[in-house]
Design a protein around this motif. Sequence first.
Motif, short mmCIF file in Angstrom:
data_model
loop_
_atom_site.label_atom_id
_atom_site.label_comp_id
_atom_site.label_asym_id
_atom_site.label_seq_id
_atom_site.Cartn_x
_atom_site.Cartn_y
_atom_site.Cartn_z
N PHE A 261 -24.43 20.64 4.50
CA PHE A 261 -24.88 19.01 4.87
C PHE A 261 -25.67 19.69 3.41
CE2 PHE A 261 -25.52 15.67 7.67
CZ PHE A 261 -27.25 15.22 7.03
N PRO A 262 -25.81 18.78 2.70
CA PRO A 262 -26.60 18.91 1.78
C PRO A 262 -27.89 18.14 1.58
CG PRO A 262 -25.12 17.33 0.93
CD PRO A 262 -24.65 17.28 2.46
N ASN A 263 -28.88 18.44 1.05
CA ASN A 263 -29.77 17.94 0.56
C ASN A 263 -30.76 17.57 2.31
OD1 ASN A 263 -29.42 17.52 -2.61
ND2 ASN A 263 -28.62 15.40 -1.59
N PRO B 149 -23.61 16.69 -4.24
CA PRO B 149 -22.94 17.73 -5.29
C PRO B 149 -21.79 17.38 -5.59
CG PRO B 149 -23.75 18.76 -3.39
CD PRO B 149 -24.08 17.39 -3.13
N GLY B 150 -21.19 17.44 -7.01
CA GLY B 150 -20.33 17.02 -7.48
C GLY B 150 -19.88 14.72 -7.29
N ASN C 258 -17.08 11.61 3.28
CA ASN C 258 -14.56 11.20 3.56
C ASN C 258 -14.47 11.64 1.92
OD1 ASN C 258 -14.57 10.32 6.75
ND2 ASN C 258 -16.22 10.13 6.05
N SER C 259 -15.33 12.14 1.46
CA SER C 259 -14.80 11.63 -0.02
C SER C 259 -14.15 13.53 -0.16
CB SER C 259 -15.92 11.59 -1.07
OG SER C 259 -16.92 12.45 -1.26
N PRO C 260 -13.12 13.61 -1.14
CA PRO C 260 -13.12 14.64 -2.21
C PRO C 260 -14.19 15.99 -2.08
CG PRO C 260 -11.80 13.14 -2.89
CD PRO C 260 -12.70 12.81 -2.23
#
Length: 288
Positions: free
Chosen positions: A53-55, A138-139, A270-272
């Motif tokens: 879980f970022p941030n 990220p990304g 839900n994204s790559p």
Amino acid sequence: MYSMRVHESTISKFLPIVCKSIIEKLRPIYLKTPNTKEQWKATADKFNELWNFPNCLGALDGRHITFRAPISDGSFYYNYKGSNSIVLLALVNANYMFTYVNIGVNGRISDGGVFSRSNLCNGMKSNLLNFPETVELPGTTEKVPYVIVGDDAFPLLTNLMKPYPERDLTHDCRIFNYRLSRARRIVENAFGILANRFRVLLNPINLNVEKVELITLTCIIIHNFLATENVRYTDINEPLEQLARLSRQGGNRSSPAARNVRDTYKQYFNSPQGIVDWQENSIRMFNH
């Protein structure tokens, strides 16, 4: 008294002295809320590394500490579970260590009510906690605030995320709720570790509320001391049952900005860039 062969009147005299000494000496070292952007970022990096879980700056929840309130207090400490208690509101980092606690609000108040009266809430709303600025996920190039994760008892804020309500959940919302639950359960695990290590917290404490607060705070400080100096708690087992425990959304109103932040995290998970390998299987197993 019977196991130590020391009379309870003697124990009642020296136990508060010992607890106060532990709090005075160890609290400044082992129970500290991050106060710099670098410290908060280190906490968020660990949450992303361990729990995807970022941030995330911490997991927030409340626990009832039950005790036998004197008759003179009437129903002041009487909670919805049918017992007398005070609330322990806690923020926990990725390693099951407490970084903020609020102890002593009577058990009649909900977790969200305790939070709204706390220094943590005031600091978050007034931007006094020195949270880092918004940053890209990220990304991606999508900027979002750093957030704390909680359950439905808490309000949805731009820096406090809660699950989507259960009714008519879409697939993407289920994924978000699963990912949030996986990060939020760390605080529940921390409560479990604390109570099983200091078993006085498992049963009603037959002391006045001041001593209950003192003992609870002492247990938390020693827990952090042990986690730092002795044992590193890490548990990477996947709790599929956590989705089943997500409660229905309460009556806390949220702002459009807060809902937009939650939607951004949902889209990311839900994204790559943000997907994890097991999340689809976890949702599928839960649905069956």
